[in-house]
Enzyme design. Structure first.
Site, short mmCIF file in Angstrom:
data_model
loop_
_atom_site.label_atom_id
_atom_site.label_comp_id
_atom_site.label_asym_id
_atom_site.label_seq_id
_atom_site.Cartn_x
_atom_site.Cartn_y
_atom_site.Cartn_z
CD GLU A 85 24.98 -2.78 -84.12
OE1 GLU A 85 24.73 -1.82 -84.56
OE2 GLU A 85 26.22 -3.17 -83.45
CD GLU A 144 27.30 -2.96 -89.48
OE1 GLU A 144 27.14 -3.67 -90.51
OE2 GLU A 144 26.53 -2.53 -88.67
C1 1HE Z 1 20.38 5.91 -96.15
C2 1HE Z 1 20.66 4.94 -95.63
C3 1HE Z 1 21.64 4.92 -94.72
C4 1HE Z 1 19.34 4.51 -97.34
N1 1HE Z 1 21.94 6.21 -94.20
N2 1HE Z 1 20.62 7.34 -95.69
N3 1HE Z 1 23.58 0.94 -93.74
C5 1HE Z 1 23.90 0.52 -95.00
O1 1HE Z 1 25.03 0.56 -95.37
C6 1HE Z 1 22.62 0.11 -95.72
C7 1HE Z 1 22.56 1.43 -97.03
N4 1HE Z 1 21.37 1.21 -97.59
C8 1HE Z 1 21.07 0.17 -98.60
O2 1HE Z 1 21.62 -0.47 -98.88
C9 1HE Z 1 19.54 0.60 -99.19
O3 1HE Z 1 19.24 1.77 -99.09
C10 1HE Z 1 18.59 -0.55 -98.61
C11 1HE Z 1 18.58 -1.80 -99.21
C12 1HE Z 1 18.29 -0.30 -97.27
C13 1HE Z 1 17.27 -0.03 -99.29
O4 1HE Z 1 17.40 0.29 -100.85
P1 1HE Z 1 16.20 1.08 -101.68
O5 1HE Z 1 16.42 0.83 -103.07
O6 1HE Z 1 14.69 0.63 -101.20
O7 1HE Z 1 16.37 2.75 -101.15
P2 1HE Z 1 17.64 3.52 -101.73
O8 1HE Z 1 17.26 4.16 -103.01
O9 1HE Z 1 18.86 3.02 -101.47
O10 1HE Z 1 17.49 4.54 -100.33
C14 1HE Z 1 16.51 5.62 -100.48
C15 1HE Z 1 16.92 6.78 -99.53
O11 1HE Z 1 17.40 6.30 -98.33
C16 1HE Z 1 18.29 7.36 -100.36
O12 1HE Z 1 18.13 8.81 -100.07
P3 1HE Z 1 17.71 9.95 -101.01
O13 1HE Z 1 17.83 11.40 -100.61
O14 1HE Z 1 18.81 9.66 -102.09
O15 1HE Z 1 16.30 9.35 -101.49
C17 1HE Z 1 19.14 6.85 -99.35
O16 1HE Z 1 20.47 7.43 -99.42
C18 1HE Z 1 18.62 6.77 -98.05
N5 1HE Z 1 19.28 5.70 -97.28
N6 1HE Z 1 20.12 3.80 -96.47
C19 1HE Z 1 21.57 7.31 -94.59
N7 1HE Z 1 21.90 3.82 -94.04
C20 1HE Z 1 25.96 1.85 -84.52
S1 1HE Z 1 26.96 1.29 -85.64
C21 1HE Z 1 25.96 0.59 -87.02
C22 1HE Z 1 26.72 0.58 -88.57
C23 1HE Z 1 25.72 0.41 -89.37
O17 1HE Z 1 24.50 0.33 -89.35
S2 1HE Z 1 26.65 0.24 -91.00
C24 1HE Z 1 25.14 -0.05 -92.20
C25 1HE Z 1 24.49 1.20 -92.91
#
Ligand code: 1HE
Length: 275
Positions: free
Chosen positions: A128, A148
């Site tokens: 977005e 989402e």
């Molecule tokens: C996060 C987030 C997040 C990672 N919020 N903390 N977005 C999603 O559903 C996408 C969720 N994220 C992923 O699918 C993956 O993290 C990625 C593909 C983006 C990257 O993967 P990777 O293997 O490089 O990283 P990771 O090990 O999954 O994440 C590293 C850290 O980032 C980890 O935290 P840690 O404290 O355990 O090291 C994750 O928890 C953190 N992290 N993504 C919070 N999204 C206005 S409305 C919009 C609505 C949306 O955007 S919905 C989509 C949300």
């Protein structure tokens, strides 16, 4: 335009998750929360609004990038979950989404062209955000997702409007209903990006495009950013009238007169084939 070669700081107070520098008339804004994959918490979204509404007047274009392996993981789900658990209030949700709309409107309808250089995950709110910029350059590592659908939530940062206008409602429905992701190539042919480049080339391509956009007249860039999308959305008769008004304002600006004279006196560059 100034041809500075070293990056200078920009004097706007931003959260730690954003870093801004300038190179001459071009600002470089980085999503700087690589450890959380540039997930967008409220502070970051408000910081984006602050940055784009307080840009110094001599900045003529902005390049937006993400630090680390991904452009952005979208909405910070931890930040949001704590709000939702604490408030259980639909109005709070509406206002939260409207805050994202305000911030991204400041990008789309701001003072300067914004060029995003994408790589890695560009998902949810990250897509977005990218959709609110004017030119998107994707490195081949880029992929797009709208998780989402799988998280039980919905778009909230303007995606229903902006992403739909780029890639169409049918693709969004597929991505949200099935969790499908699009590769950089698929996104490019769907209309998500104007440029597709090799890995490592996104920033330099975006900077070169920013330099070109920055060299246009302020009036033309205003017309392209503010008038063109509104004309496109309006009924044809109103659109044509708005176009005429905007054209008259643009061609009577001092800068336009100089540029037209340069062409007539054979000082201006010709339009040439680029590739
Ligand atoms: C996060 C987030 C997040 C990672 N919020 N903390 N977005 C999603 O559903 C996408 C969720 N994220 C992923 O699918 C993956 O993290 C990625 C593909 C983006 C990257 O993967 P990777 O293997 O490089 O990283 P990771 O090990 O999954 O994440 C590293 C850290 O980032 C980890 O935290 P840690 O404290 O355990 O090291 C994750 O928890 C953190 N992290 N993504 C919070 N999204 C206005 S409305 C919009 C609505 C949306 O955007 S919905 C989509 C949300």
């Amino acid at each position: 335009m100034a041809t500075e070669t070293t990056e200078q700081p920009i004097d706007i107070e931003l959260p730690k998750s954003l870093r801004a520098t300038r190179l001459g008339a071009i600002a470089h804004l980085r999503l700087a929360r690589a450890e959380k994959r540039n997930a967008l918490d409220d502070g970051t979204v408000l910081g984006l609004e602050t940055f784009f509404t307080r840009l110094p007047g001599d900045i003529r274009a902005v390049v937006l990038t993400g630090e680390g392996a991904h452009f952005s993981a979208g909405l910070d789900l931890f930040d949001r979950l704590s709000e939702v658990t604490e408030h259980h209030d639909p109005l709070e949700g509406v206002l939260h989404s409207r805050m994202w709309h305000r911030a991204f409107d400041a990008i789309q309808f701001g003072r300067t062209p914004v060029i995003a250089a994408l790589h890695g995950a560009v998902v949810g709110g990250g897509l977005e955000l990218a959709a609110a910029t004017h030119i998107r350059v994707a490195e081949r590592s880029t992929y797009y997702g709208l998780p989402e659908g799988q998280r039980g939530i919905f778009l909230g940062g303007g995606g229903s409007v902006r992403i739909a206008r780029l890639i169409g409602v049918a693709r969004i429905q597929d991505m949200m209903l099935t969790g499908r992701t699009l590769s950089a190539e698929e996104g490019h042919s769907a209309g998500a990006t104007q440029y597709l480049v090799d890995d490592g080339k996104g920033f330099e391509t975006a900077m070169a495009l920013a330099a070109k956009a920055a060299s246009n007249t302020l009036t033309t860039n205003f017309a392209v950013l503010h008038a063109l999308p509104r004309i496109f959305e309006s009924d044809p008769a109103s659109g044509l009238l708005t176009e005429s008004l905007m054209a008259a304002i643009a061609e009577t600006s001092g800068e336009a007169k100089e540029r037209l004279k340069d062409f007539l006196e054979k000082r201006a560059a010709k339009v040439t084939r680029q590739s």
